[in-house]
Design a protein around this motif. Structure first.
Motif, PDB file in Angstrom:
ATOM      1  N   ASP A 109      -0.714  -0.568 -12.129  1.00  0.00           N
ATOM      2  CA  ASP A 109      -0.458   0.490 -13.108  1.00  0.00           C
ATOM      3  C   ASP A 109      -0.333   1.815 -12.360  1.00  0.00           C
ATOM      4  O   ASP A 109      -1.269   2.256 -11.698  1.00  0.00           O
ATOM      5  N   THR A 111       1.247   5.906 -12.413  1.00  0.00           N
ATOM      6  CA  THR A 111       1.807   7.063 -13.123  1.00  0.00           C
ATOM      7  C   THR A 111       2.194   8.112 -12.094  1.00  0.00           C
ATOM      8  O   THR A 111       1.331   8.615 -11.374  1.00  0.00           O
ATOM      9  N   ASP A 120       4.578   6.654 -16.784  1.00  0.00           N
ATOM     10  CA  ASP A 120       3.427   5.727 -16.740  1.00  0.00           C
ATOM     11  C   ASP A 120       3.933   4.319 -17.027  1.00  0.00           C
ATOM     12  O   ASP A 120       4.513   4.067 -18.093  1.00  0.00           O
ATOM     13  N   SER A 121       3.707   3.398 -16.088  1.00  0.00           N
ATOM     14  CA  SER A 121       4.179   2.027 -16.295  1.00  0.00           C
ATOM     15  C   SER A 121       3.305   1.059 -15.525  1.00  0.00           C
ATOM     16  O   SER A 121       2.744   1.400 -14.483  1.00  0.00           O
ATOM     17  N   GLU A 216       1.269  -0.432 -24.104  1.00  0.00           N
ATOM     18  CA  GLU A 216       0.677  -1.084 -22.928  1.00  0.00           C
ATOM     19  C   GLU A 216      -0.329  -2.159 -23.303  1.00  0.00           C
ATOM     20  O   GLU A 216      -1.512  -2.068 -22.960  1.00  0.00           O
ATOM     21  N   GLU A 247       3.300  -2.265 -19.323  1.00  0.00           N
ATOM     22  CA  GLU A 247       3.383  -0.937 -19.935  1.00  0.00           C
ATOM     23  C   GLU A 247       4.714  -0.267 -19.658  1.00  0.00           C
ATOM     24  O   GLU A 247       5.186  -0.262 -18.526  1.00  0.00           O
TER      25      GLU A 247
HETATM   26 CO    CO Z   1      -0.609   3.159 -17.058  1.00  0.00          CO
END
Ligand code: CO
Ligand code: MF3
Ligand code: CO
Length: 276
Positions: A109, A111, A120-121, A216, A247
Motif C-alpha cells: 500500500d 501513497t 493512494d493505491s 480499499e 485499493e
Molecule cells: Co492506501
C-alpha cells in the motif's frame, strides 16, 4: 452533511465533504499515475528471499527521484514509505528485514504526494507459488473492489458501494473487515467521507461529481475481527486466517467515475496477469 468547494490546505472537518474541480482532478491524475507506476515497478522485486525493507527502500528512492514524497513517511509516527501486509496481516504491516517466503501473499500500500496531491493505491502480490485458497481470496477481493467501483456513480450513495462489496464477498463465504474504511483524499491524505466496505443500499452520503475518495476493501477468509499488534500499527485477523486488500483512488464525474491509480502496465490484478 454539507458539501464545500475544496479549499487549499483545508483541515478535515467532520461531515463536510469537499467537492473538487478540474484542478483537483488534474492533480490527482498525476499523483495517481506516479503511485501506480511505482507499484508496477515493485512487481519485479516481490520474490522469495527479498526483505520487505528492500521494497520500502525502492519505493522511497523512486519517490525521491520523481519529485514525490511518500505520504506515510512520518505520518502519525509511522516511519516507512509504504505498508507491507503479509498473509494474515490485514493492513498497516511494517516493512522489516524478514524475507518474503514462497507461498506468501503480500499487499503493498503506497501513497505518493505529487504537488500536494495524494495518490493512494494498494495491490496484492503473490510470492512464488501460492495456494488455491489464497488465489480465491485474491480473486474475490479484486471482484469486490470492481463491484464497489461499479456502484461509484453520481446518484448512488456511499452505502451502495459498501453493499455491493459486502454482497459479493459474503456470497463466497468470506468476510469484510469493519475496522478500516476507504476515505476522501486530495490535498489531505484522509478526508471526508468515510467509505465503508459494507452497508445498506441508499444509506450514507449521496455521491456527487467532484468527490474524490478511495475504495480499499479488506476481505478475510475467516471472521472479520481484527486486532492490532503491540507495535501499534500491524492489524491482523484475530483468527489468523488470510486477509487480502486492493485499493484505488477515484473521482466521481458527471457520468460515473475516473480511476486515478490505474496500472500503466496492466499489472493491478496479479492473477489476471498470470492467467494471460
Ligand atoms: Co492506501
Ligand atoms: N495507505 C493507507 C490507506 O489506504 C494508510 C496507511 S497509514 C500508515 O489509507 F501510517 F499506516 F502508513
Ligand atoms: Co487509503
Amino acid at each position: 452533511m454539507t458539501f464545500v468547494d475544496a479549499p487549499a490546505k483545508a483541515r478535515r472537518t467532520a461531515g463536510v465533504i469537499p467537492l473538487h474541480g478540474a484542478e483537483g482532478f488534474a492533480g490527482m491524475r498525476k499523483a495517481g499515475a506516479l503511485t501506480a507506476q511505482a507499484l508496477d515497478i515493485l512487481t519485479d522485486y516481490v520474490e522469495p528471499g527479498v526483505p520487505t525493507a528492500t521494497i520500502d527502500k525502492i519505493a522511497y528512492e523512486f519517490a525521491r527521484d520523481n519529485g514525490a514524497v511518500p505520504a506515510t513517511l512520518f505520518y502519525k509516527g509511522y516511519r516507512h514509505s509504504l505498508c507491507t501486509s503479509i498473509n494474515h496481516v490485514v493492513c498497516h504491516g511494517i516493512p522489516d528485514e524478514r524475507a518474503l517466503r514462497d507461498g506468501d501473499i503480500v499487499n503493498i500500500d503506497l501513497t505518493l504526494v505529487v504537488d500536494g496531491w495524494h495518490g493512494d493505491s494498494s495491490r496484492m502480490y503473490p510470492v512464488g507459488e501460492i495456494s488455491r485458497k489464497a488465489e480465491r481470496l485474491i480473486e474475490i477481493t479484486y471482484a469486490s473492489l470492481e463491484a464497489g467501483l461499479a456502484a461509484a456513480i453520481p446518484g448512488n450513495t456511499t452505502g451502495d458501494i459498501g453493499h455491493a462489496i459486502q454482497t459479493l464477498a459474503e456470497a463466497e463465504r468470506m468476510s469484510v473487515v469493519r475496522d478500516f474504511v476507504g476515505h476522501g483524499l486530495g490535498q489531505l491524505f484522509h478526508d471526508e467521507p468515510n467509505i465503508l466496505h459494507f452497508g445498506k443500499p441508499g444509506t450514507g452520503v449521496p455521491l456527487k461529481p467532484g468527490m474524490i475518495f478511495t475504495i480499499e476493501p479488506m476481505i478475510n477468509l475467516g471472521r472479520p475481527d481484527v486486532k492490532i499488534l503491540s507495535d501499534g500499527w500491524t492489524a491482523v485477523t484475530r483468527d489468523r486466517t488470510l486477509s487480502a486488500q486492493c485499493e484505488h483512488s477515484i473521482g466521481i464525474t458527471e457520468t460515473g467515475h475516473e480511476i486515478f491509480t490505474l496500472s500503466p502496465g496492466g499489472l493491478f490484478n496479479p492473477l489476471a496477469v498470470r492467467a494471460a
